[in-house]
Design a protein around this motif. Structure first.
Motif, mmCIF file in Angstrom:
data_model
loop_
_atom_site.group_PDB
_atom_site.id
_atom_site.type_symbol
_atom_site.label_atom_id
_atom_site.label_comp_id
_atom_site.label_asym_id
_atom_site.label_seq_id
_atom_site.Cartn_x
_atom_site.Cartn_y
_atom_site.Cartn_z
ATOM 1 N N LEU A 1 -31.539 41.935 21.455
ATOM 2 C CA LEU A 1 -32.455 41.640 22.552
ATOM 3 C C LEU A 1 -31.769 41.776 23.905
ATOM 4 O O LEU A 1 -30.704 41.200 24.137
ATOM 5 N N VAL A 2 -32.381 42.548 24.790
ATOM 6 C CA VAL A 2 -31.980 42.610 26.190
ATOM 7 C C VAL A 2 -32.955 41.708 26.943
ATOM 8 O O VAL A 2 -34.114 42.063 27.159
ATOM 9 N N VAL A 3 -32.491 40.508 27.299
ATOM 10 C CA VAL A 3 -33.339 39.515 27.959
ATOM 11 C C VAL A 3 -32.897 39.415 29.415
ATOM 12 O O VAL A 3 -31.753 39.038 29.706
ATOM 13 N N LEU A 4 -33.798 39.747 30.326
ATOM 14 C CA LEU A 4 -33.482 39.783 31.753
ATOM 15 C C LEU A 4 -34.298 38.747 32.507
ATOM 16 O O LEU A 4 -35.479 38.530 32.212
ATOM 17 N N VAL B 1 -33.416 29.589 23.348
ATOM 18 C CA VAL B 1 -34.561 30.039 24.140
ATOM 19 C C VAL B 1 -35.714 30.325 23.192
ATOM 20 O O VAL B 1 -35.593 31.138 22.278
ATOM 21 N N ARG B 2 -36.850 29.652 23.400
ATOM 22 C CA ARG B 2 -38.016 29.823 22.534
ATOM 23 C C ARG B 2 -39.218 30.247 23.366
ATOM 24 O O ARG B 2 -39.362 29.859 24.513
ATOM 25 N N ASP B 3 -40.076 31.031 22.743
ATOM 26 C CA ASP B 3 -41.354 31.419 23.361
ATOM 27 C C ASP B 3 -41.134 31.975 24.762
ATOM 28 O O ASP B 3 -41.557 31.401 25.761
ATOM 29 N N VAL B 4 -40.459 33.122 24.836
ATOM 30 C CA VAL B 4 -40.183 33.753 26.124
ATOM 31 C C VAL B 4 -41.488 34.008 26.862
ATOM 32 O O VAL B 4 -42.352 34.753 26.379
ATOM 33 N N PRO B 5 -41.674 33.372 28.051
ATOM 34 C CA PRO B 5 -42.922 33.570 28.793
ATOM 35 C C PRO B 5 -42.810 34.791 29.694
ATOM 36 O O PRO B 5 -42.268 34.756 30.788
ATOM 37 N N PRO C 1 -39.508 35.186 34.207
ATOM 38 C CA PRO C 1 -38.942 34.351 35.264
ATOM 39 C C PRO C 1 -38.587 32.955 34.759
ATOM 40 O O PRO C 1 -39.103 32.495 33.737
ATOM 41 N N ASP C 2 -37.696 32.314 35.461
ATOM 42 C CA ASP C 2 -37.424 30.882 35.266
ATOM 43 C C ASP C 2 -37.081 30.517 33.825
ATOM 44 O O ASP C 2 -37.552 29.518 33.287
ATOM 45 N N LEU C 3 -36.243 31.320 33.177
ATOM 46 C CA LEU C 3 -35.832 30.985 31.827
ATOM 47 C C LEU C 3 -34.760 29.898 31.866
ATOM 48 O O LEU C 3 -33.943 29.852 32.783
ATOM 49 N N PRO C 4 -34.725 29.010 30.875
ATOM 50 C CA PRO C 4 -33.805 27.861 30.916
ATOM 51 C C PRO C 4 -32.379 28.265 30.582
ATOM 52 O O PRO C 4 -32.105 29.387 30.149
ATOM 53 N N GLU C 5 -31.477 27.308 30.764
ATOM 54 C CA GLU C 5 -30.097 27.524 30.347
ATOM 55 C C GLU C 5 -30.049 27.672 28.830
ATOM 56 O O GLU C 5 -30.647 26.876 28.105
ATOM 57 N N ALA D 1 -44.383 41.434 39.784
ATOM 58 C CA ALA D 1 -45.101 40.237 40.233
ATOM 59 C C ALA D 1 -44.929 39.080 39.263
ATOM 60 O O ALA D 1 -45.119 37.921 39.644
ATOM 61 N N ALA D 2 -44.557 39.376 38.001
ATOM 62 C CA ALA D 2 -44.335 38.302 37.030
ATOM 63 C C ALA D 2 -43.148 37.430 37.411
ATOM 64 O O ALA D 2 -43.026 36.304 36.938
#
Length: 233
Positions: free
Chosen positions: A20-23, A73-77, A107-111, A160-161
């Motif tokens: 996974l490439v999570v940005l 990290v769960r349920d990536v919004p 946006p705003d993903l947790p630690e 915009a997300a």
């Protein structure tokens, strides 16, 4: 039911993994989620989160499970899509492994919190991550993910997300600058985004941003594809 005459042992064994490439944006800079591997091969090296697909699960489910197990990290919004498949014969020293990579932008993903076979998990600035000796072929996967993300900003309203429900053109420009890794001319950018039909909806409200007159607040319209595109050139 196994077809008559079929012998699985006559075919070479393969394993399937997901990476996974999570940005996300943190402090105005583009960051990628990395884990420090806690097991061989590549023990101690930084890598993209991921792991083996279980026999009883689909690819999407495996990606969500691995992200949760290795980072917390769960349920990536946000946006999640398959990026590409990687299957060079020597990409994994354990056996022949084909990996299906995913791209997630939110946006705003947790630690993150390391788990499973990860020793650590951290948000790393993309500019730093690209200088690290990442495990396996993850440097290539990261490069492909970044290019996909940058291209999507040209043709979709994805940027915009990363803003709030209401945002200024300057807010949107800073997202483009962070993802593209380059400064943009404010006036030229303003002309481009306000010239895309359906992209921005004027809320009728404004926000003060230092000196000068207050900036107009917009919300995202219902456009799915940008015509004309907001190109990098």
């Amino acid at each position: 039911m196994t077809p008559a005459g079929y012998d699985a042992a006559s075919y070479p064994p393969f394993a399937v993994t997901v990476d996974l490439v999570v940005l996300t944006l943190r402090g105005g800079a583009l960051h990628v989620l990395l884990v420090e591997r806690g097991a061989d091969p590549w023990r101690g090296a930084w890598a993209l989160p991921g792991g083996f697909v279980r026999p009883d699960e689909g690819l999407d489910a495996a990606a969500e499970r691995e992200l949760s197990e290795e980072t917390g990290v769960r349920d990536v919004p946000g946006h999640l899509e398959q990026l590409a498949s990687y299957g060079d014969p020597d990409r994994d020293p354990r056996m022949r492994v084909v990996s299906v990579a995913y791209l997630a932008l939110a946006p705003d993903l947790p630690e993150p919190h390391a788990g499973s076979d990860a020793a650590r998990a951290a948000w790393v600035p993309v500019t730093d991550a690209q200088r690290l000796p990442l495990a396996f072929d993850h440097a290539r996967v990261l490069t492909d993910g970044l290019e996909r993300a940058r291209a999507k900003l040209e043709y979709s309203p994805l940027a915009a997300a990363f803003c709030g429900p209401e945002f200024t053109v300057a807010d949107l420009r800073r997202v483009y600058e962070a993802v593209w890794g380059r400064a943009l001319d404010p006036r030229n950018f303003h002309r481009k985004v306000t010239g895309v039909p359906g992209l921005l909806v004027d809320t009728g409200r404004t926000r003060s941003e230092g000196r000068g007159r207050p900036a107009t607040l917009y919300r995202l319209g219902d456009v799915a594809t940008l015509h004309p595109p907001i190109t990098r050139d």
